[in-house]
Structures are given as structure tokens and as C-alpha cells.
Design a protein around this motif. Sequence first.
Motif, PDB file in Angstrom:
ATOM      1  N   ILE A   2       0.792  -1.226   0.000  1.00  0.00           N
ATOM      2  CA  ILE A   2       0.000   0.000   0.000  1.00  0.00           C
ATOM      3  C   ILE A   2       0.824   1.275   0.000  1.00  0.00           C
ATOM      4  O   ILE A   2       0.291   2.352  -0.259  1.00  0.00           O
ATOM      5  N   PHE A   3       2.124   1.189   0.267  1.00  0.00           N
ATOM      6  CA  PHE A   3       2.932   2.406   0.334  1.00  0.00           C
ATOM      7  C   PHE A   3       3.799   2.637  -0.904  1.00  0.00           C
ATOM      8  O   PHE A   3       4.443   3.670  -1.016  1.00  0.00           O
ATOM      9  N   GLU A   4       3.842   1.680  -1.820  1.00  0.00           N
ATOM     10  CA  GLU A   4       4.824   1.766  -2.901  1.00  0.00           C
ATOM     11  C   GLU A   4       4.514   2.850  -3.927  1.00  0.00           C
ATOM     12  O   GLU A   4       5.421   3.305  -4.632  1.00  0.00           O
ATOM     13  N   ASP A   5       3.266   3.270  -4.049  1.00  0.00           N
ATOM     14  CA  ASP A   5       2.907   4.261  -5.067  1.00  0.00           C
ATOM     15  C   ASP A   5       2.713   5.674  -4.507  1.00  0.00           C
ATOM     16  O   ASP A   5       2.170   6.541  -5.187  1.00  0.00           O
ATOM     17  N   VAL A  55      -2.231  14.663   1.170  1.00  0.00           N
ATOM     18  CA  VAL A  55      -2.948  13.956   2.237  1.00  0.00           C
ATOM     19  C   VAL A  55      -3.723  12.755   1.692  1.00  0.00           C
ATOM     20  O   VAL A  55      -3.640  11.647   2.239  1.00  0.00           O
ATOM     21  N   THR A  56      -4.473  12.962   0.616  1.00  0.00           N
ATOM     22  CA  THR A  56      -5.347  11.897   0.108  1.00  0.00           C
ATOM     23  C   THR A  56      -4.576  10.750  -0.533  1.00  0.00           C
ATOM     24  O   THR A  56      -5.132   9.666  -0.725  1.00  0.00           O
ATOM     25  N   ALA A  57      -3.300  10.975  -0.864  1.00  0.00           N
ATOM     26  CA  ALA A  57      -2.492   9.893  -1.434  1.00  0.00           C
ATOM     27  C   ALA A  57      -2.192   8.808  -0.398  1.00  0.00           C
ATOM     28  O   ALA A  57      -1.920   7.658  -0.753  1.00  0.00           O
ATOM     29  N   TRP A  58      -2.263   9.189   0.887  1.00  0.00           N
ATOM     30  CA  TRP A  58      -1.948   8.226   1.939  1.00  0.00           C
ATOM     31  C   TRP A  58      -3.167   7.364   2.262  1.00  0.00           C
ATOM     32  O   TRP A  58      -4.304   7.847   2.247  1.00  0.00           O
ATOM     33  N   ASP A  64      -7.401   0.848   5.827  1.00  0.00           N
ATOM     34  CA  ASP A  64      -6.766   0.371   4.598  1.00  0.00           C
ATOM     35  C   ASP A  64      -5.510  -0.453   4.839  1.00  0.00           C
ATOM     36  O   ASP A  64      -5.082  -1.196   3.953  1.00  0.00           O
ATOM     37  N   ALA A  65      -4.885  -0.304   5.996  1.00  0.00           N
ATOM     38  CA  ALA A  65      -3.618  -0.976   6.250  1.00  0.00           C
ATOM     39  C   ALA A  65      -3.835  -2.240   7.084  1.00  0.00           C
ATOM     40  O   ALA A  65      -4.492  -2.210   8.121  1.00  0.00           O
TER      41      ALA A  65
END
Length: 331
Positions: A2-5, A55-58, A64-65
Motif C-alpha cells: 500500500i505504500f509503494e505508489d 494527504v489523500t495519497a496516503w 486500509d492498512a
Amino acid sequence: MIFEDLPTTPTSEELIDKAFSRAARAGKAKGGLEAQQSMLQTAANIISDNLENVVTAWPDFEYDAHPFYYELADAIVDVDALRQSLSEVMWASRKAREIHEEYQPRLRKTDVDTARKHRKQAFARLADIVEQVDDHLLRINEARNDLRDLPEINPDEPTIVVAGYPNVGKSSFVNDVTSARGETASYPFTTKGIGLGHFERDHIRYQIVDTPGLLDRPPAERNEIESQAVSAIEHLADCMLVMLDPSAECGYPLDSQLELRDSIAAQFETVPVLTIANKTDRADVWDDSRTDAMNADYTMSVETGENVETVLEAAVEAVDYEPTLPFEEEQ
């Protein structure tokens, strides 16, 4: 993962330069009051939209995590501090829109010189707002860089975690039963990449993980971040294989290996923990007292292949994974 992009977060200086240079171009395309209005709208929109996009990219950490990635992220970047920074940046985004709404009416029914004066005042306030969150933007980008380095492990796949002191045969076992062949992923806080491999049984994909630097030494020797990372692995593991070298050729006495095994079993008490005595090909250096002390569930030799498949099948049975069928998800 979930963090790669996650996109790169701009600095306050980069964002201000971008907003005001675009505004200057927008103003040149028009004249009079319309130019001042266009410049303000362009600058405010760029600042507000870019800050909001940060903010919304996270992902939403709560929803979600997966708990594995949540705890791992918290160990590395402090999720609460990151949330605070994201909140401050969202505040700045809203504030930029408020400044636009406050000043835009002032630019409509006045002369050009007065409108230019108001627009410059608005620009100064916009720049000040962005500069106020500069530290938060830097923190967010640092967190993004750290989290993008996390291993690409699928926490929804059934997972077997291999533990034990160095040189007991963990990586050889992972390579032997999977297609890993040295496949590794990086933890930001370990000197060695984790060992990661996959295999299939009955059309189900399993992953095997070895975590050097985390589960290869006693809890007392782990720092705070490493301890929290081990807690994260509790959410990942469906079965633990604790590997022993009864010959002690690994460089660690059997007593120390058993103490590590017991500490792992205590921490992963909700997960099946199997004790595996490796290096049966070196049984000539074993003695009965060692055999009795180990109380091993299985013995094997990765070197010769003896009982390796038996150990793998035992791990699969201990995982006892049953895939969720599509019609069950709908109920």
C-alpha cells in the motif's frame, strides 16, 4: 504493497514557486482586473490542490492498512506523528481556499492598482501558510521514502515464518523448498534483507519468510524498533518454524538456541510453533542428552534433503488454511 505508489511530497519552496510561476503565466494571458483575479485563483488552486493531494495519497491506517503493515509503519515513522503532519497539511489546504474566497471579491469592483495590492497581500498570506507546514511536508516525504522500502509481503497469504540463530540453515531451507534462490526484500532497520519465498499446495500459494536481524537473537538484544517489528510479524505468521542446530556448529550453544526457541514460542503463543532440528547429517556430534533437551517436533537435513518435505508438509498442516470462497464473502 500500500505504500509503494506514494508520490513525492513537495517542499514548501517548491510548491510556492510552482504556484506563483503558474499564476504569473495565467496573468500574462489576460489584462486588467481579470488578470489579477486569474493570478489569485491559479495560485490558490495549485496550493490547495497539491496540499490536499499530499494527504489523500496516503491510505487510512485504520481501515486500509493490514495490522502487519500498520505496526511496521508505526515502528519506522510513528503513525501518530505522521497523522498529525497530514492533518496540518490538510488545514493549510483549506486555509488556501479561504484566502482565495476572502480576497477574490476585493478584486472585482476596484481599480487595477488596488486589485494588484490586494492580490499581493493574498500571495503573501498563501506563502506564509505553506511555509508554516514546511516541517510537516518534510516529515511526510521522509515517511514516504522509508515506507516505500518495506518488503512486498502479502499479509493475506498463508505465511510460514522461519526463526532461529544465524547459520542454523534457515535461508538454505527457504531456498530449498521455494523458488526464492536468494530472493530478498529490505527492512529499513536491518542490515540484511529478509529471505522470502513462495510455494503452492493444492492451488494455494504460501509464503515463507526469514527475518535476519529480528528473530535470530534474544528479545533483550533487540532495540525498540526491532521489537515493534517483531510484534508486527505476529500479525503475519500463521506458523513458526524454529530451527535448531544440535551440533552447535552454527556458533551458538544448544542451550542458547533453546532459550531463543522458548522466547519465540512465548511471544507467538497464538501461532503453531514447531521445533525443527536441522543437520541430521551431522548426527555423529549429537548425543542423547541433546536429543532429549531439544524436544524437537521434527528432524531434518537441508544438506541431504532428508525429511525436508516432511517438515514443509507439517508446516502446511499447522497453518490449516482454508480459502474464503466468493459466495462466502457475499454473505
